[in-house]
Design a protein around this motif. Structure first.
Motif, PDB file in Angstrom:
ATOM      1  N   LEU A  68       0.822  -1.246   0.057  1.00 32.87           N
ATOM      2  CA  LEU A  68      -0.041  -0.047  -0.004  1.00 32.87           C
ATOM      3  C   LEU A  68       0.857   1.114  -0.157  1.00 32.87           C
ATOM      4  CD1 LEU A  68      -2.907  -0.629   2.481  1.00 32.87           C
ATOM      5  CD2 LEU A  68      -3.192  -0.196   0.062  1.00 32.87           C
ATOM      6  N   THR A  69       0.873   2.103  -1.065  1.00 33.54           N
ATOM      7  CA  THR A  69       1.397   3.187  -1.064  1.00 33.54           C
ATOM      8  C   THR A  69       0.846   4.405  -1.440  1.00 33.54           C
ATOM      9  OG1 THR A  69       2.249   2.819  -3.485  1.00 33.54           O
ATOM     10  CG2 THR A  69       3.508   2.149  -1.709  1.00 33.54           C
ATOM     11  N   VAL A  70       1.103   5.563  -1.207  1.00 37.41           N
ATOM     12  CA  VAL A  70       0.200   6.689  -1.472  1.00 37.41           C
ATOM     13  C   VAL A  70       0.376   7.261  -2.863  1.00 37.41           C
ATOM     14  CG1 VAL A  70      -0.183   9.223  -0.714  1.00 37.41           C
ATOM     15  CG2 VAL A  70       0.595   7.560   0.923  1.00 37.41           C
ATOM     16  N   GLY A  71      -0.884   7.546  -3.407  1.00 27.96           N
ATOM     17  CA  GLY A  71      -0.823   8.154  -4.803  1.00 27.96           C
ATOM     18  C   GLY A  71      -1.163   9.533  -5.028  1.00 27.96           C
ATOM     19  N   ARG A  72      -2.143   9.831  -5.901  1.00 27.81           N
ATOM     20  CA  ARG A  72      -2.433  11.274  -6.219  1.00 27.81           C
ATOM     21  C   ARG A  72      -3.703  11.572  -6.082  1.00 27.81           C
ATOM     22  NH1 ARG A  72       0.363  15.862  -6.112  1.00 27.81           N
ATOM     23  NH2 ARG A  72      -0.290  16.473  -8.343  1.00 27.81           N
ATOM     24  N   LEU A  73      -4.507  11.191  -7.097  1.00 28.25           N
ATOM     25  CA  LEU A  73      -6.102  11.675  -7.057  1.00 28.25           C
ATOM     26  C   LEU A  73      -6.845  10.652  -6.675  1.00 28.25           C
ATOM     27  CD1 LEU A  73      -5.529  13.293 -10.713  1.00 28.25           C
ATOM     28  CD2 LEU A  73      -5.416  14.567  -8.479  1.00 28.25           C
ATOM     29  N   THR A  74      -8.132  10.736  -7.049  1.00 28.71           N
ATOM     30  CA  THR A  74      -8.943   9.805  -6.386  1.00 28.71           C
ATOM     31  C   THR A  74      -9.915   9.060  -7.467  1.00 28.71           C
ATOM     32  OG1 THR A  74      -8.967  11.129  -4.352  1.00 28.71           O
ATOM     33  CG2 THR A  74     -10.580   9.727  -4.739  1.00 28.71           C
ATOM     34  N   SER A  75      -9.645   7.826  -7.794  1.00 28.73           N
ATOM     35  CA  SER A  75     -10.561   7.097  -8.872  1.00 28.73           C
ATOM     36  C   SER A  75     -11.552   6.146  -8.149  1.00 28.73           C
ATOM     37  CB  SER A  75      -9.726   6.232  -9.698  1.00 28.73           C
ATOM     38  OG  SER A  75      -8.877   7.280 -10.369  1.00 28.73           O
ATOM     39  N   LEU A  76     -12.388   6.881  -7.009  1.00 29.36           N
ATOM     40  CA  LEU A  76     -13.255   6.197  -6.491  1.00 29.36           C
ATOM     41  C   LEU A  76     -14.351   5.272  -7.133  1.00 29.36           C
ATOM     42  CD1 LEU A  76     -14.464   5.240  -3.780  1.00 29.36           C
ATOM     43  CD2 LEU A  76     -15.764   7.601  -3.778  1.00 29.36           C
ATOM     44  N   ASN A  77     -14.838   6.104  -8.082  1.00 30.15           N
ATOM     45  CA  ASN A  77     -15.985   5.331  -8.912  1.00 30.15           C
ATOM     46  C   ASN A  77     -15.313   3.913  -9.739  1.00 30.15           C
ATOM     47  OD1 ASN A  77     -17.828   7.392  -8.040  1.00 30.15           O
ATOM     48  ND2 ASN A  77     -17.540   8.386 -10.161  1.00 30.15           N
ATOM     49  N   ASP A  78     -14.273   4.225 -10.186  1.00 32.80           N
ATOM     50  CA  ASP A  78     -13.497   3.203 -11.016  1.00 32.80           C
ATOM     51  C   ASP A  78     -13.072   1.781  -9.995  1.00 32.80           C
ATOM     52  OD1 ASP A  78     -11.592   4.859 -13.332  1.00 32.80           O
ATOM     53  OD2 ASP A  78     -13.709   4.492 -13.231  1.00 32.80           O
ATOM     54  N   ALA A  79     -12.843   2.383  -8.626  1.00 35.32           N
ATOM     55  CA  ALA A  79     -12.586   1.175  -7.642  1.00 35.32           C
ATOM     56  C   ALA A  79     -13.765   0.576  -7.359  1.00 35.32           C
ATOM     57  CB  ALA A  79     -11.521   1.830  -6.787  1.00 35.32           C
ATOM     58  N   LEU A  80     -14.903   1.245  -7.037  1.00 35.90           N
ATOM     59  CA  LEU A  80     -16.089   0.572  -6.727  1.00 35.90           C
ATOM     60  C   LEU A  80     -16.538  -0.368  -7.958  1.00 35.90           C
ATOM     61  CD1 LEU A  80     -17.924   3.543  -5.152  1.00 35.90           C
ATOM     62  CD2 LEU A  80     -17.106   1.430  -3.841  1.00 35.90           C
ATOM     63  N   ILE A  81     -16.521   0.096  -9.407  1.00 35.01           N
ATOM     64  CA  ILE A  81     -16.743  -0.787 -10.370  1.00 35.01           C
ATOM     65  C   ILE A  81     -16.094  -1.984 -10.239  1.00 35.01           C
ATOM     66  CG2 ILE A  81     -16.945  -1.015 -12.877  1.00 35.01           C
ATOM     67  CD1 ILE A  81     -19.143   1.009 -11.963  1.00 35.01           C
ATOM     68  N   THR A  82     -14.798  -1.871 -10.169  1.00 38.49           N
ATOM     69  CA  THR A  82     -13.840  -2.881  -9.907  1.00 38.49           C
ATOM     70  C   THR A  82     -14.430  -3.975  -8.885  1.00 38.49           C
ATOM     71  OG1 THR A  82     -11.958  -1.504 -10.774  1.00 38.49           O
ATOM     72  CG2 THR A  82     -11.439  -3.518  -9.585  1.00 38.49           C
ATOM     73  N   ALA A  83     -14.777  -3.624  -7.615  1.00 34.89           N
ATOM     74  CA  ALA A  83     -15.359  -4.359  -6.631  1.00 34.89           C
ATOM     75  C   ALA A  83     -16.460  -5.068  -7.231  1.00 34.89           C
ATOM     76  CB  ALA A  83     -15.208  -3.686  -5.547  1.00 34.89           C
ATOM     77  N   LEU A  84     -17.462  -4.299  -7.541  1.00 31.33           N
ATOM     78  CA  LEU A  84     -18.846  -4.705  -7.766  1.00 31.33           C
ATOM     79  C   LEU A  84     -19.223  -5.707  -8.737  1.00 31.33           C
ATOM     80  CD1 LEU A  84     -20.504  -1.241  -7.375  1.00 31.33           C
ATOM     81  CD2 LEU A  84     -21.097  -3.249  -5.688  1.00 31.33           C
ATOM     82  N   VAL A  85     -18.288  -5.644  -9.738  1.00 35.50           N
ATOM     83  CA  VAL A  85     -18.676  -6.421 -10.950  1.00 35.50           C
ATOM     84  C   VAL A  85     -18.038  -8.276 -10.857  1.00 35.50           C
ATOM     85  CG1 VAL A  85     -18.416  -4.642 -12.837  1.00 35.50           C
ATOM     86  CG2 VAL A  85     -16.506  -5.964 -12.318  1.00 35.50           C
ATOM     87  N   ARG A  86     -17.408  -8.104  -9.688  1.00 36.90           N
ATOM     88  CA  ARG A  86     -17.038  -9.471  -9.473  1.00 36.90           C
ATOM     89  C   ARG A  86     -17.957 -10.666  -9.426  1.00 36.90           C
ATOM     90  NH1 ARG A  86     -15.702 -12.378  -5.215  1.00 36.90           N
ATOM     91  NH2 ARG A  86     -14.377 -13.849  -5.566  1.00 36.90           N
ATOM     92  N   ARG A  87     -17.552 -11.564 -10.174  1.00 34.10           N
ATOM     93  CA  ARG A  87     -18.445 -12.971 -10.207  1.00 34.10           C
ATOM     94  C   ARG A  87     -18.097 -13.502  -8.670  1.00 34.10           C
ATOM     95  NH1 ARG A  87     -20.909 -15.413 -14.351  1.00 34.10           N
ATOM     96  NH2 ARG A  87     -21.389 -17.631 -14.352  1.00 34.10           N
ATOM     97  N   VAL A  88     -19.403 -13.849  -8.216  1.00 35.42           N
ATOM     98  CA  VAL A  88     -19.075 -14.676  -6.802  1.00 35.42           C
ATOM     99  C   VAL A  88     -19.613 -15.976  -6.728  1.00 35.42           C
ATOM    100  CG1 VAL A  88     -20.019 -14.369  -4.443  1.00 35.42           C
ATOM    101  CG2 VAL A  88     -19.689 -12.309  -5.803  1.00 35.42           C
ATOM    102  N   ASP A  89     -18.756 -17.029  -6.175  1.00 34.44           N
ATOM    103  CA  ASP A  89     -19.108 -18.470  -6.111  1.00 34.44           C
ATOM    104  C   ASP A  89     -20.486 -18.476  -5.189  1.00 34.44           C
ATOM    105  OD1 ASP A  89     -15.755 -19.141  -5.546  1.00 34.44           O
ATOM    106  OD2 ASP A  89     -16.880 -18.776  -7.389  1.00 34.44           O
ATOM    107  N   LEU A  90     -21.338 -19.492  -5.893  1.00 29.52           N
ATOM    108  CA  LEU A  90     -22.719 -19.642  -5.333  1.00 29.52           C
ATOM    109  C   LEU A  90     -22.774 -19.903  -3.934  1.00 29.52           C
ATOM    110  CD1 LEU A  90     -24.552 -21.038  -8.564  1.00 29.52           C
ATOM    111  CD2 LEU A  90     -24.740 -18.854  -7.654  1.00 29.52           C
TER     112      LEU A  90
END
Lengths: 374, 314
Positions: free
Chosen positions: B136-158
């Protein structure tokens, strides 16, 4: 000599000296700036540019370095026995100034310290008739200025807002145009740093609505955007920059909410050969424009086209995955994301487009280093 | 502040046989719904199928199973490491380790960090394994929406549930996806999303820390952007994200959020662990299209009942 802990911000780069001397890092309280400058220039002139750059990364005070270069580099240049070598040394000095600029780009504070050194380097390359080295040097300097977003360096004037100029403006663009009036990128360069372009290219789509609200309270903003579009349109007559000019026009039309004009310009940009950076962004923004126009199938096609240009680029992957998730192809979204994380990090044009020509820095640097080889 | 996105995805359970029956995708569809029932801060236990009333597009449904969350959890942490988090990164690393310890041995853990870019710091792995938080290292700007999308689209085992908890200190400043898209994706996601987002604050970009990625220097003097202190915010972005969380059966954990990463997670996780998992086979409604889910309790109560508000069938 006893090895002691080095404090990074050490005047005149004691560590830099140690790097150049090839000895363990030590603290030396009384290093003379001139010694560092001479060793930097010697290392570069002797075909050891990486060693010089490593030393530059340990410089604690770029203003001190700048003063040292201004004072001692001319002496070093003049010490060469023959004119061809003096010319080469002058190019070396100018290139070291540029390398210092690249290193200093990591921080707003250090860029402020080094920008006049970069301008000093410009004076060095402008002596004598224009050369190919000078042309590439000027291109490289503009790439750094884009990276810094330093419009005052480029145009010597503030553009919009009530921002006070924190330091001396430099009309660097004029230097470049006077020497190479037909270089297309010198005409495009200042437009890339205009507020309208900088402000808008980082929040596309979001700002489609922004202008709807801004029109009522700040109608002059729309006027400025339209002026910039007109200036970009003039540059579409120059084949070397036509694609990028159309790309940037397409983005600005998108921000104004004119999706059809946006799509038309982006389509032209994508169709022109040459720059994959432009092609990727043209497809990405086309996708965004179609998304806003409620044409999801077309949006998906453009996101997929973008990823054919630059596979696994995060912006394209995310945009495509989000779009697919809303269709019967939702099962592909997760696999797309997973595949992008499974490969080494890819340079995403979306993440770098706001920094303009900085993407050309490696290419320019290679040419310049070739131009000073012993 | 660190942004944590924990996505709790509700996995649907296979009724029988080897054929995969997934929520919303099969003709033998089984719908699983995570339901949180709370009396203030306390989870309400001891409820059974007869205690719940479930409607699907307004049509009452027969609940076939009620489970008190014995299904293993896949936890996705999404961490905001934008420039404003400089100085707190050590605290965040320790918090992530502590959070991972709260999981059971059968649970799994994934860590996504976002700043200018979105990075999968820890791919999905058994919770027992210590996460490599030094990445974990510090960056600059904030890509919150893209991060949420990345997490939300994950296919989940039944046979698993997916929990996402998001925590961020500012407005999105660099995502390619707008917040409205996050909402659209959340409505369809197989996850429960909790958000801990403090009021928009840091519009001014923090100085680049030493050693920051030199390939992406910040815009410092360009136009009026820096003078204005940052990028313009997307209208109603926070409210849209709240609605996105609610659509999944989650919620926004702030305002009132103490600022403790671990504290925020405990609230979301306790709620998720103590949730009921209701199952039903949709009857009396066409499978295609949007299905609005209604969950209430059969008897009068003062409880708070929270569940996802629907799904897309077919």
């Amino acid at each position: 000599m006893t090895a002691v802990r080095i404090i990074r911000r050490f005047t005149c780069g004691a560590v830099a000296m140690a790097v150049l001397c090839g000895v363990p890092k030590t603290a030396q309280l009384s290093q003379q700036p001139g010694e560092l400058v001479i060793r930097l220039l010697d290392a570069y002139a002797q075909g050891r540019p990486e060693q010089a750059v490593a030393a530059l990364r340990d410089v604690g005070d770029f203003q001190e370095l700048s003063r040292g270069m201004v004072e001692h580099a001319p002496v070093w240049i003049a010490a060469a026995a023959a004119q061809p070598e003096r010319d080469r040394r002058r190019r070396v000095a100018a290139l070291v100034a540029l390398e210092a600029g690249r290193v200093a780009l990591d921080s707003a504070d250090t860029w402020a310290q080094v920008r006049e050194l970069v301008e000093w380097g410009c004076v060095q390359v402008r002596s004598g008739p224009p050369t190919e080295f000078e042309r590439v040097w000027l291109l490289a300097s503009i790439s750094l200025i884009h990276g810094a977003g330093d419009i005052y360096f480029l145009t010597a004037r503030a553009v919009g807002g009530q921002m006070t100029v924190p330091f001396a403006p430099i009309a660097h663009r004029d230097h470049a145009r006077q020497r190479f009036p037909d270089q297309p990128r010198f005409h495009l360069a200042p437009i890339v740093l205009r507020r309208e372009v900088v402000l808008l290219t980082n929040r596309p789509g979001v700002l489609v609505g922004y202008f709807a609200g801004a029109r009522a309270t700040a109608p002059e903003v729309e006027g400025q955007v339209r002026e910039t579009i007109d200036d970009l349109r003039a540059l579409t007559a120059l084949p070397a920059v036509e694609a990028e000019a159309r790309l940037r026009m397409g983005i600005l039309w998108f921000q104004l909410g004119d999706l059809q004009r946006s799509i038309d310009e982006l389509g032209l940009a994508a169709s022109l050969p040459g720059d994959p950076f432009v092609s990727y962004l043209a497809h990405l923004f086309s996708g965004l424009a179609h998304d806003h126009g409620r044409q999801p199938a077309a949006a998906i096609q453009h996101y997929e086209a973008a990823l054919r240009v630059r596979p696994h680029a995060r912006s394209g992957v995310t945009a495509l995955a989000a779009s697919l998730f809303l269709t019967p192809r939702r099962g592909e979204a997760s696999a797309l994301i997973d595949a992008s994380f499974a490969v080494p990090s890819v340079v995403d044009p979306w993440r770098t487009h706001a920094f303009g020509d900085l993407r050309f820095w490696p290419e320019y640097l290679a040419q310049l280093r070739n131009g000073v080889r012993p | 502040m660190i942004g944590l996105v924990l996505v709790a995805a509700l996995g649907s359970l296979l009724a029988e046989g080897a054929q995969r029956q997934s929520v919303f995708r099969s003709s033998a569809t089984v719908v699983s719904v995570d339901v949180s029932v709370r009396a203030g801060d306390r989870a309400v236990g001891g409820l059974g199928p007869d205690d719940f009333i479930v409607t699907d597009n307004g049509v009452p449904q027969q609940i076939t199973a009620v489970d008190l969350a014995t299904v293993p959890i896949d936890l996705t942490l999404v961490v905001d490491v934008s420039g404003s988090t400089a100085g707190r990164i050590a605290q965040y690393r320790a918090a992530v380790v502590e959070i991972a310890r709260l999981l059971h041995s059968e649970d799994r853990f994934r860590l996504i960090a976002f700043a200018t870019d979105v990075t999968e710091v820890v791919p999905l792995q058994p919770a027992a394994r210590r996460p490599p938080v030094d990445r974990l290292t510090v960056g600059r700007l904030t890509s919150l929406n893209d991060a949420l999308i990345t997490a939300l689209v994950r296919r989940v085992d039944l046979d698993r549930r997916h929990l996402i908890v998001a925590f961020s200190d500012g407005d999105d400043s660099f995502s390619v996806t707008p917040t409205s898209r996050v909402f659209q994706v959340a409505r369809r996601a197989e996850a429960v999303l909790h958000l801990a987002i403090s009021p928009a604050s840091a519009r001014v970009m923090a100085p680049v820390p030493p050693g920051a990625n030199a390939a992406t220097p910040g815009i410092r003097y360009g136009g009026g952007l820096q003078a204005q202190g940052g990028f313009p915010a997307e209208p109603d972005a926070i409210r849209t994200l709240e609605l996105a969380a609610q659509a999944t059966g989650g919620q926004r954990l702030s305002p009132g959020f103490s600022g403790s990463l671990v504290g925020a997670f405990r609230v979301a996780f306790q709620d998720f662990r103590s949730s009921y998992v209701l199952q039903y086979r949709p009857t009396g409604v066409p499978l295609e299209g949007w299905h609005s889910i209604g969950v209430t309790l059969a008897r009068p109560h003062d409880y708070t009942v929270r569940a996802r508000n629907g799904y897309f069938g077919g």
